[in-house]
Write an enzyme that holds these catalytic residues in place. Sequence first.
Site, PDB file in Angstrom:
ATOM      1  N   GLU A 291       0.763  -1.268   0.025  1.00 38.01           N
ATOM      2  CA  GLU A 291      -0.112  -0.223  -0.063  1.00 38.01           C
ATOM      3  C   GLU A 291       0.831   1.374   0.016  1.00 38.01           C
ATOM      4  O   GLU A 291       0.630   2.303   0.655  1.00 38.01           O
ATOM      5  CB  GLU A 291      -1.117   0.004   1.075  1.00 38.01           C
ATOM      6  CG  GLU A 291      -1.859  -1.110   1.296  1.00 38.01           C
ATOM      7  CD  GLU A 291      -2.712  -1.418  -0.100  1.00 38.01           C
ATOM      8  OE1 GLU A 291      -2.739  -0.845  -0.809  1.00 38.01           O
ATOM      9  OE2 GLU A 291      -2.936  -2.924   0.040  1.00 38.01           O
ATOM     10  N   GLY A 292       1.955   1.169  -0.737  1.00 38.14           N
ATOM     11  CA  GLY A 292       2.954   2.096  -0.653  1.00 38.14           C
ATOM     12  C   GLY A 292       3.817   2.189   0.283  1.00 38.14           C
ATOM     13  O   GLY A 292       3.609   1.944   1.559  1.00 38.14           O
TER      14      GLY A 292
END
Length: 598
Positions: free
Chosen positions: A443-444
């Site tokens: 998610e980054g």
Amino acid sequence: MPTYTPPLRDMQFVMHEVLKVVDELKQIPKHAEIDADTINAVLEEGGKFASEVIFPLNISGDAEGCTLDPKTHAVTTPKGFKEAYKTYVEGGWAALGCDPEFGGQGLPLVVNGMFYEMLNSANQAWTMYPGLTHGAYHALHTHGTPEQQQTYLHKMTSGEWTGTMCLTEPHCGTDLGLMRTKAEPQADGTYKITGNKIFISAGEHDMADNIIHLVLARLPDAPPGIKGVSLFIVPKFNVNKDGSLGSRNGIYCGGLEHKMGIKSNATAQIVMEDAIGTMVGQPNKGMQGMFVMMNSARLGVGNQSLGLTEVAFQNALAYAKDRIQMRSLTGPKAKDKPADPIIVHPDVRKMLLTAKAYAEGGRMLQAFCAMLLEKEHGHPDEKVRKDSGELVAMLTPIAKAFLTDNGHVATNACMQVFGGHGFIKEWGMEQFVRDNRINLIYEGTNTIQSLDLLGRKILGNNGATLKKFGKLIGKLVEEEGTNEKMSEFITPIAVLGEQMTKFTTEIGFKGFQNPDEVGAAAVDYLRVAGHLVFGYFFARMAQVALREIASGNADPFYLAKLQTARFYFAKLFPETATLMRTARAGSKVLMDTDAVFA
């Protein structure tokens, strides 16, 4: 074997004694009738589900993993997972925080967040199956057409269907502008999607009747880069107009990743061959829907590490009280035994207190963010909505990166408490470390979260949002600035709050001259900001605890809260001084190093 007890007392403290969530929620029309007894009852039952149904599957699921049939492309989850999911759906847990219009219970996000913390403590890999559905649900709830919402959201709310986010591809990682998956328009308004996606959590499984994939792809005439990305619904089974399941769509699992952790979640390689999809939102505007999913997921990932920090702490504490080894440096404490419990040793206590402090600070941050989201989307005052939205946008990268970094520190520290036994599988501690490790990446990555915080959320508006958080600190300092008992908690955050203004301005000025300066400082900067946020929350918790003690409340919970706050400010918060110094060291010592990498 590890154990888990839901931390209901601390959850109630955070919600009812510090944040006063019921009073806050009553200002939001859809939650006007909520009360503390309802919240507590729901979480008590949720804790039973977490500890009694899915926690016993954690170690066995990790050992068994998921199985892919290469001929049918079907994935079988570990023994007990499917049955546990059926219990979850039948209990109405999937609908907890969802919109009543689509069959949801409409309970506050803070309740759903606390419930998911317990699920993550109990079994992160299992929890990802329903957890990913929430991101897809939110994207469709925000950007889907009425027809799409009616077709999909009822089943996703009930949990009968799950959802995924099909974003990245083998060659692009987080740089989604490099994506190659294609979407060909059809005469009937649908699209044929062809391409490959990787790292798709819960991408294929046997737990639900259908899987609703939200897929990023490019139209034939799409502009290059991130501005040419569109978002599509691509279900595993096509859905007929009457809502029944139709033909098998051209989307399937081509392989499962062999991973360090979360082994019982199916991390799938997804192949699409003329899969039928429908567009969500406008052409080439797919990032709008994607960010709804991603922001929801980023808060969710922080919650994953919070859950693992809590369960790791609980088990390390129990072990430290029971395990005897050597004598206390100040003389024997367990004189009836050949050695003292290891909890008498200062460094063991430091490791335990580190995990406890990071769990309690993380719980406050997660609950605070949930309340900001409620106010952003439901408060009648436009200014409150705007301010809440800005604050939660700034705090989201902190919740993702700071909590997961802390989870890495805490789970490793708790494994260390066990000594050699922590390295052995049956104690469960090494699994907490392995499962948590992905949280810093997906998610980054946490570096991307740091760049987002410093570059977009802070410097992007000249520190305006940071100043709004500073006003919260200023208000607390004004309330307690003359209270000697609060000085040990107030002084550090007041000082750091003042330092942050100069620190931010300095980094911003250097970044204006050389953008690499922002990249070099960002990770350290986020961690300083994280401690500023945690410091504010610990001061608020200490404020409540001191008031209760002064009123004659003899509950040892409040003394424990004070002692944890004192440890945090004495042993963890001072990290900020080093971080500001290393951030100020600049980019030259990093970038002027070609000889090193020749």
